[in-house]
Design a protein around this motif. Structure first.
Motif, PDB file in Angstrom:
ATOM      1  N   ASN A  49      39.542 -22.099   5.283  1.00 44.29           N
ATOM      2  CA  ASN A  49      40.722 -21.321   4.386  1.00 44.29           C
ATOM      3  C   ASN A  49      40.413 -20.517   3.421  1.00 44.29           C
ATOM      4  OD1 ASN A  49      42.078 -23.164   6.190  1.00 44.29           O
ATOM      5  ND2 ASN A  49      42.595 -24.840   5.019  1.00 44.29           N
ATOM      6  N   ILE A  50      39.266 -20.656   2.788  1.00 53.51           N
ATOM      7  CA  ILE A  50      38.919 -19.717   1.681  1.00 53.51           C
ATOM      8  C   ILE A  50      38.552 -18.648   2.153  1.00 53.51           C
ATOM      9  CG2 ILE A  50      37.259 -19.448  -0.020  1.00 53.51           C
ATOM     10  CD1 ILE A  50      37.444 -22.170  -0.941  1.00 53.51           C
ATOM     11  N   LEU A  51      37.528 -18.520   3.175  1.00 50.31           N
ATOM     12  CA  LEU A  51      37.290 -17.235   3.845  1.00 50.31           C
ATOM     13  C   LEU A  51      38.154 -16.434   4.406  1.00 50.31           C
ATOM     14  CD1 LEU A  51      33.915 -18.528   5.485  1.00 50.31           C
ATOM     15  CD2 LEU A  51      34.180 -17.128   3.590  1.00 50.31           C
ATOM     16  N   GLY A  52      39.292 -17.286   4.968  1.00 44.58           N
ATOM     17  CA  GLY A  52      40.415 -16.594   5.642  1.00 44.58           C
ATOM     18  C   GLY A  52      41.432 -16.083   4.754  1.00 44.58           C
ATOM     19  N   GLY A  53      41.238 -16.299   3.394  1.00 47.27           N
ATOM     20  CA  GLY A  53      42.270 -15.920   2.455  1.00 47.27           C
ATOM     21  C   GLY A  53      43.309 -16.903   2.358  1.00 47.27           C
ATOM     22  N   LEU A  54      43.484 -17.901   2.870  1.00 48.45           N
ATOM     23  CA  LEU A  54      44.547 -18.656   2.837  1.00 48.45           C
ATOM     24  C   LEU A  54      44.639 -19.744   1.591  1.00 48.45           C
ATOM     25  CD1 LEU A  54      44.154 -19.839   6.530  1.00 48.45           C
ATOM     26  CD2 LEU A  54      45.678 -18.162   5.438  1.00 48.45           C
ATOM     27  N   ASP A  55      43.464 -19.862   1.000  1.00 44.90           N
ATOM     28  CA  ASP A  55      43.153 -20.762  -0.059  1.00 44.90           C
ATOM     29  C   ASP A  55      42.363 -20.096  -1.108  1.00 44.90           C
ATOM     30  OD1 ASP A  55      43.732 -22.852  -1.716  1.00 44.90           O
ATOM     31  OD2 ASP A  55      43.248 -24.191  -0.129  1.00 44.90           O
ATOM     32  N   GLN A  61      30.752 -17.815  -6.091  1.00 43.12           N
ATOM     33  CA  GLN A  61      30.822 -16.525  -5.471  1.00 43.12           C
ATOM     34  C   GLN A  61      31.434 -16.614  -3.943  1.00 43.12           C
ATOM     35  OE1 GLN A  61      27.451 -13.970  -5.583  1.00 43.12           O
ATOM     36  NE2 GLN A  61      27.063 -14.616  -7.661  1.00 43.12           N
ATOM     37  N   VAL A  62      32.251 -15.589  -3.851  1.00 43.46           N
ATOM     38  CA  VAL A  62      32.593 -15.579  -2.267  1.00 43.46           C
ATOM     39  C   VAL A  62      32.842 -14.152  -1.882  1.00 43.46           C
ATOM     40  CG1 VAL A  62      34.811 -16.843  -2.838  1.00 43.46           C
ATOM     41  CG2 VAL A  62      34.004 -16.412  -0.440  1.00 43.46           C
ATOM     42  N   ARG A  63      32.110 -13.347  -1.313  1.00 45.03           N
ATOM     43  CA  ARG A  63      32.197 -12.192  -0.841  1.00 45.03           C
ATOM     44  C   ARG A  63      32.506 -12.134   0.826  1.00 45.03           C
ATOM     45  NH1 ARG A  63      27.926 -10.562  -3.441  1.00 45.03           N
ATOM     46  NH2 ARG A  63      27.017  -9.864  -1.475  1.00 45.03           N
ATOM     47  N   PHE A  87      42.456 -15.467  12.284  1.00 45.12           N
ATOM     48  CA  PHE A  87      42.361 -16.934  12.249  1.00 45.12           C
ATOM     49  C   PHE A  87      42.958 -18.064  13.102  1.00 45.12           C
ATOM     50  CE2 PHE A  87      42.468 -20.870   9.691  1.00 45.12           C
ATOM     51  CZ  PHE A  87      41.463 -20.607   8.526  1.00 45.12           C
ATOM     52  N   ILE A  88      42.259 -18.913  13.603  1.00 44.36           N
ATOM     53  CA  ILE A  88      42.683 -19.508  14.753  1.00 44.36           C
ATOM     54  C   ILE A  88      42.668 -21.304  13.965  1.00 44.36           C
ATOM     55  CG2 ILE A  88      42.282 -20.861  16.839  1.00 44.36           C
ATOM     56  CD1 ILE A  88      40.686 -18.199  17.558  1.00 44.36           C
ATOM     57  N   TRP A  89      43.791 -21.687  13.839  1.00 43.62           N
ATOM     58  CA  TRP A  89      43.920 -23.006  12.919  1.00 43.62           C
ATOM     59  C   TRP A  89      43.631 -23.997  13.798  1.00 43.62           C
ATOM     60  CZ3 TRP A  89      47.649 -19.100  11.397  1.00 43.62           C
ATOM     61  CH2 TRP A  89      47.613 -18.875   9.950  1.00 43.62           C
ATOM     62  N   GLN A  90      43.285 -25.081  13.003  1.00 42.29           N
ATOM     63  CA  GLN A  90      42.699 -26.601  13.650  1.00 42.29           C
ATOM     64  C   GLN A  90      43.867 -26.932  14.510  1.00 42.29           C
ATOM     65  OE1 GLN A  90      41.216 -29.059  10.630  1.00 42.29           O
ATOM     66  NE2 GLN A  90      40.519 -30.458  12.154  1.00 42.29           N
ATOM     67  N   ASN A  91      45.237 -26.971  13.916  1.00 36.36           N
ATOM     68  CA  ASN A  91      46.518 -27.305  14.648  1.00 36.36           C
ATOM     69  C   ASN A  91      47.091 -25.871  14.949  1.00 36.36           C
ATOM     70  OD1 ASN A  91      48.875 -27.986  15.494  1.00 36.36           O
ATOM     71  ND2 ASN A  91      49.575 -28.772  13.528  1.00 36.36           N
ATOM     72  N   LEU A 163      37.873 -16.467  12.385  1.00 36.14           N
ATOM     73  CA  LEU A 163      37.462 -17.640  11.937  1.00 36.14           C
ATOM     74  C   LEU A 163      38.295 -18.723  12.882  1.00 36.14           C
ATOM     75  CD1 LEU A 163      38.064 -16.997   7.796  1.00 36.14           C
ATOM     76  CD2 LEU A 163      35.925 -17.176   9.034  1.00 36.14           C
ATOM     77  N   ALA A 164      37.552 -19.533  13.429  1.00 38.31           N
ATOM     78  CA  ALA A 164      38.348 -20.623  14.233  1.00 38.31           C
ATOM     79  C   ALA A 164      37.974 -21.911  13.807  1.00 38.31           C
ATOM     80  CB  ALA A 164      37.863 -20.478  15.657  1.00 38.31           C
TER      81      ALA A 164
END
Ligand SMILES: Nc1ncnc2c1ncn2[C@@H]1O[C@H](COP(=O)(O)OP(=O)(O)OP(=O)(O)O)[C@@H](O)[C@H]1O
Ligand SMILES: [Mg+2]
Length: 289
Positions: A49-55, A61-63, A87-91, A163-164
């Motif tokens: 979620n962080i890598l996907g910009g959702l959280d 550091q995260v780049r 992004f492919i969500w868990q649900n 991201l899946a």
């Protein structure tokens, strides 16, 4: 493509703090297809979620590519999500609109990002083997077919990074193999960097590299390496096994018990700052005694 160092995520609910990521290190090269495995609750979705910009991360550091996800503004984050990631969500219900057709589902994010392209939407659905199902509503498709629509949707914005989260979690082995084959094709033919979260070790044989997140989330451990990557990275990527501690906003940090025990520190420690390092040790009075 991805570089995380000392990544920390703390969820705050009422009075309780959950440290979901406690200083995670991970690097993913451009063009890599890799998997992250770990037990339930180990922080896999949190990382994705962080890598996907959702959280948002709490610290560290995260780049991703050009983007510094700790520092981006909300507007930049929207741009990032639109341009860079799929992004492919868990649900997968989160990806899909049940009363629209497969084709409409893929077209929708294209409309939102202003890159409407019906031919490409059709092509994506053909890619995932659903060329004959374009006009079916989502509720008329099987779970595995819906999951493949979700993959097509995630590619609608032509992302560099896919991201899946547990993309094969609720499908049978045959569908799971098919989904992994689709990912591999996307990776090879379009050069998309792919990160797959799973708790299925059997997927390990289908990716370049597997990284495990352990329950404490203090470090990542490489289960399977991509030999090409090791060479290309000049040995830089592997064997990163530094431990981090969380430092909260008021400056409290948690020192691993084992360290304290081995120094015999109990209740009180002496602290020194030499301009570069902070040194924590057994109080002098105790040492002398
Ligand atoms: N929004 C939230 N608020 C509070 N705590 C959360 C939140 N999201 C996740 N957590 C907690 O953070 C930890 C990591 O959760 P996460 O969903 O990242 O695990 P996971 O590895 O994806 O697990 P699973 O394999 O079950 O999907 C868990 O302890 C979880 O309860
Ligand atoms: Mg999860």
């Amino acid at each position: 493509m991805i570089h995380c160092e000392g990544l920390v995520k703390i969820y705050k609910t009422d009075d309780i703090e959950v440290v979901a990521l406690q200083g995670l290190n991970i690097s993913v090269a451009k063009g890599e297809m890799m998997a992250i495995i770990g037990n339930s609750g180990s922080g896999k979705s949190t990382l994705l979620n962080i890598l996907g910009g959702l959280d948002r991360p709490s610290a560290g550091q995260v780049r991703v590519g050009e983007w510094n996800l700790l520092k981006v503004t909300d507007d930049e984050l929207v741009q990032y999500k639109r341009k860079t990631v799929g992004f492919i969500w868990q649900n997968n219900a989160r990806n899909l609109v049940p009363y629209l057709t497969a084709l409409e589902n893929v077209e929708m994010p294209m409309m939102l990002s202003g890159k409407y392209d019906r031919a490409y939407a059709k092509q994506l659905l053909e890619w995932v083997g659903l060329g004959h199902r374009l006009g079916n509503r989502l509720q008329q498709l099987s779970g595995g077919e819906q999951q493949r629509v979700a993959i097509a949707i995630s590619l609608a914005n032509r992302p560099e990074l896919l991201l899946a989260d547990e993309p094969t979690g609720s499908v049978d082995t045959k569908t799971s193999d098919m989904i992994m084959d689709i990912f591999r094709r996307l990776n090879k033919e379009l050069g998309v960097t792919i990160v797959i979260v799973t708790h299925d070790l059997a997927l390990a044989s289908k990716v370049d590299r597997v990284v495990a997140i352990r329950d404490g989330m203090t470090s990542t451990e490489f289960i399977k390496r991509n030999p090409n990557l090791d060479e290309a990275g000049g040995g830089k990527i592997h064997d990163v096994h530094e431990e981090y501690v969380v430092l909260d906003k008021v400056g409290r940090l948690q020192i691993p018990k084992a360290y304290l025990q081995s120094l015999g520190i109990d209740g009180k420690a002496s602290m020194e700052f030499d301009g570069e390092k902070i040194i924590i040790r057994t109080p002098k009075s105790l040492e002398e005694a």
